[in-house]
Write an enzyme that holds these catalytic residues in place. Structure first.
Site, mmCIF file in Angstrom:
data_model
loop_
_atom_site.group_PDB
_atom_site.id
_atom_site.type_symbol
_atom_site.label_atom_id
_atom_site.label_comp_id
_atom_site.label_asym_id
_atom_site.label_seq_id
_atom_site.Cartn_x
_atom_site.Cartn_y
_atom_site.Cartn_z
ATOM 1 N N TYR A 35 -4.032 -3.097 35.600
ATOM 2 C CA TYR A 35 -3.957 -3.881 34.345
ATOM 3 C C TYR A 35 -4.731 -3.173 33.226
ATOM 4 C CZ TYR A 35 -2.716 -7.612 37.668
ATOM 5 O OH TYR A 35 -2.138 -8.363 38.661
ATOM 6 N N GLN A 117 -1.385 -17.451 26.652
ATOM 7 C CA GLN A 117 -1.901 -17.698 28.014
ATOM 8 C C GLN A 117 -2.837 -18.900 27.958
ATOM 9 O OE1 GLN A 117 -3.941 -14.355 29.848
ATOM 10 N NE2 GLN A 117 -2.512 -14.349 31.542
ATOM 11 N N ASP A 178 1.778 -16.700 37.389
ATOM 12 C CA ASP A 178 3.117 -16.129 37.183
ATOM 13 C C ASP A 178 4.254 -16.636 38.076
ATOM 14 O OD1 ASP A 178 1.272 -14.719 35.749
ATOM 15 O OD2 ASP A 178 1.986 -12.745 36.324
ATOM 16 N N GLU A 420 -8.556 -9.176 43.702
ATOM 17 C CA GLU A 420 -7.820 -10.000 42.740
ATOM 18 C C GLU A 420 -7.569 -11.390 43.343
ATOM 19 O OE1 GLU A 420 -4.155 -8.073 41.849
ATOM 20 O OE2 GLU A 420 -3.669 -9.362 40.145
HETATM 21 C C1 GLC Z 1 -1.460 -11.477 36.473
HETATM 22 C C2 GLC Z 1 -1.963 -12.909 36.621
HETATM 23 C C3 GLC Z 1 -2.474 -13.416 35.279
HETATM 24 C C4 GLC Z 1 -3.536 -12.450 34.768
HETATM 25 C C5 GLC Z 1 -3.008 -11.018 34.696
HETATM 26 C C6 GLC Z 1 -4.085 -10.001 34.369
HETATM 27 O O1 GLC Z 1 -0.353 -11.415 35.660
HETATM 28 O O2 GLC Z 1 -0.967 -13.734 37.113
HETATM 29 O O3 GLC Z 1 -2.985 -14.699 35.396
HETATM 30 O O4 GLC Z 1 -3.978 -12.848 33.521
HETATM 31 O O5 GLC Z 1 -2.465 -10.660 35.948
HETATM 32 O O6 GLC Z 1 -5.134 -10.069 35.287
#
Ligand code: GLC
Length: 448
Positions: A35, A117, A178, A420
């Site tokens: 991410y 969000q 998600d 996570e």
């Molecule tokens: C995934 C999770 C979301 C989170 C993102 C970044 O998409 O479902 O809730 O904000 O990752 O960590």
């Protein structure tokens, strides 16, 4: 002063190291490889933890979010922070996917997503405020008030078109959970786009798997299925085609769901916004106050007497989406339900056939046909939802349950690492390691 065991001290140091590893100066990525951008509710949880380490840095985390707020007040779910370098192309893949610049409200000079969000901002702002002197707090609240007010106003003006008191979401990513069964069941039953159904029937989704970037960093069986991922990208593409213009989107919206988690977090955030405004003597607009009051009443309509549970609701038909998920506990966090309802919810938490696993609280109950202990929001235990439940339990006076969940969450992390999410049956860490909100909330729970 709270005395900490050596183990906890070592782990707390490791948590700070994770936050440092993911630190980008004035914002933190959820994880460096999987991410590499800034996410809205992640940064809020991160700031809640960071306030114990460096209060200025925690404030920066929040201020950096407001810098990318849209002109209409929306706060985007992702701020795309491409790290440009000689060997990196000009726009990265996510910028091309989102193309936020198609909407005139998007900010100049920074690419973002086109959706939002869960509104955790007010909570993070207040938690930071708790650490400041009265004068500093006033200065802090004044800095963020305008942006926060614009965000809450946008949520109700744009996303509550019938003025019911509940805001609607147009993409499951907005709910933060998600591929949670409540959303996926809608998709599976009547919303799967034609071309995705063809891909599914011909098993072509295997090919798509070759291009998935998330599977480079986390195991395949722990992520969404290819069909779910394709379907969610399809929804995103439809939104982009309408330039994220709500009036155009809502005409043929694929998803228009009054999400339980989102609305519970918003109700709590409204209450905190009221406190912030009072603290700095700022008035709140009458229309917003009306929406806030309506929200507190409307949430009761999401209660299903037969299941003894709250659910999300379809915006158009008002049908409750009766899939039990972790969202069922969020009304505790909202703080506005009756003690009687709260007691029913706690009974579900203590039920060994549904949510009371060895490493609670599973994102989907073990009794559900959707339950998979490794798959993202369809079973694993997440630290941020545990944190929300712990807050809610304490608010209703369920102190021993709150403490028990706090201890089991800390132990789960101590046994492994800052994953996570975790397998709710055996506590195995899943998804990516070095995940920021797990580290940040470990620090916060330790201090609670
Ligand atoms: C995934 C999770 C979301 C989170 C993102 C970044 O998409 O479902 O809730 O904000 O990752 O960590």
């Amino acid at each position: 002063m709270i005395l900490m065991s050596d183990k906890k001290q070592t782990k707390a140091k490791a948590a700070s190291a994770v936050l440092e590893l993911n630190d980008q100066g004035n914002y933190t990525v959820p994880n460096n490889s999987l991410y590499p951008h800034q996410w809205l509710w992640d940064s809020c949880f991160i700031a809640i933890g960071r306030r114990h380490l460096d209060i200025d840095r925690a404030q920066q985390e929040i201020l950096s979010i407001f810098q990318s707020q849209w002109a209409n007040g929306m706060v985007p779910s992702i701020i795309l922070r491409s790290r440009r370098s000689e060997d990196q192309p000009k726009t990265d893949q996510h910028e091309r996917i989102w193309r936020s610049w198609l909407n005139p409200n998007s900010p100049d000079g920074v690419a973002t997503s086109g959706i939002t969000q869960p509104p955790m901002l007010a909570e993070a702002i207040t938690k930071i405020g708790e650490k400041l002197s009265v004068t500093e707090r006033r200065i802090w609240y004044r800095k963020v008030f305008k942006g926060l007010l614009a965000y809450h106003s946008w949520l109700y003006t744009e996303r509550d078109p019938h003025q019911e008191g509940l805001v609607l979401l147009i993409h499951p990513w907005e709910a933060g959970l998600d591929n949670s069964p409540a959303w996926m069941s809608e998709l599976a039953s009547h919303l799967l786009p034609y071309w995705v159904r063809v891909v599914k029937r011909l098993h072509l989704d295997i090919l798509f798997g070759l291009f998935r970037t998330d599977e480079k960093f986390a195991k395949r069986h722990q992520r969404m299925t290819n069909i779910e991922a394709l379907a969610l990208y399809d929804v995103q593409r439809r939104l982009r085609r309408k330039a994220y213009d709500f009036n155009r989107v809502i005409d043929h919206a694929l998803f228009a769901i009054e999400d339980l988690t989102f609305n519970c977090i918003l109700i709590r955030a409204n209450m905190l916004l009221r406190e912030i405004a009072r603290f700095i003597d700022e008035p709140l607009p009458a229309t917003l106050l009306k929406s806030m009051n309506r929200a507190e009443k409307e949430i009761e309509k999401l209660w299903d007497e037969y299941s003894q549970e709250y659910f999300s609701r379809d915006f158009v038909s008002h049908r409750l989406i009766k899939e039990s998920t972790i969202a069922a506990f969020m009304p505790l966090y909202s703080g506005v339900i009756s003690k009687e309802r709260a007691t029913r919810i706690v009974e579900a938490l203590e039920n060994a056939h549904s949510y009371k696993t060895d490493y609670p609280v599973p994102s989907t109950p073990i009794s559900s046909a959707w339950f998979q202990p490794n798959r993202y929001w369809q079973g694993p235990t997440w630290v941020n939802t545990n944190w929300l439940i712990i807050e809610g339990l304490s608010r209703y006076g369920f102190h021993s349950q709150a403490n028990e969940l706090k201890e089991s969450t800390l132990k789960m992390i101590e046994k492994t690492s800052f994953f996570e999410y975790f397998n709710p049956l055996d506590g195995t860490g899943e998804g990516t390691d070095n995940f920021s909100w797990t580290a940040a909330l470990y620090l916060d729970l330790l201090k609670a």
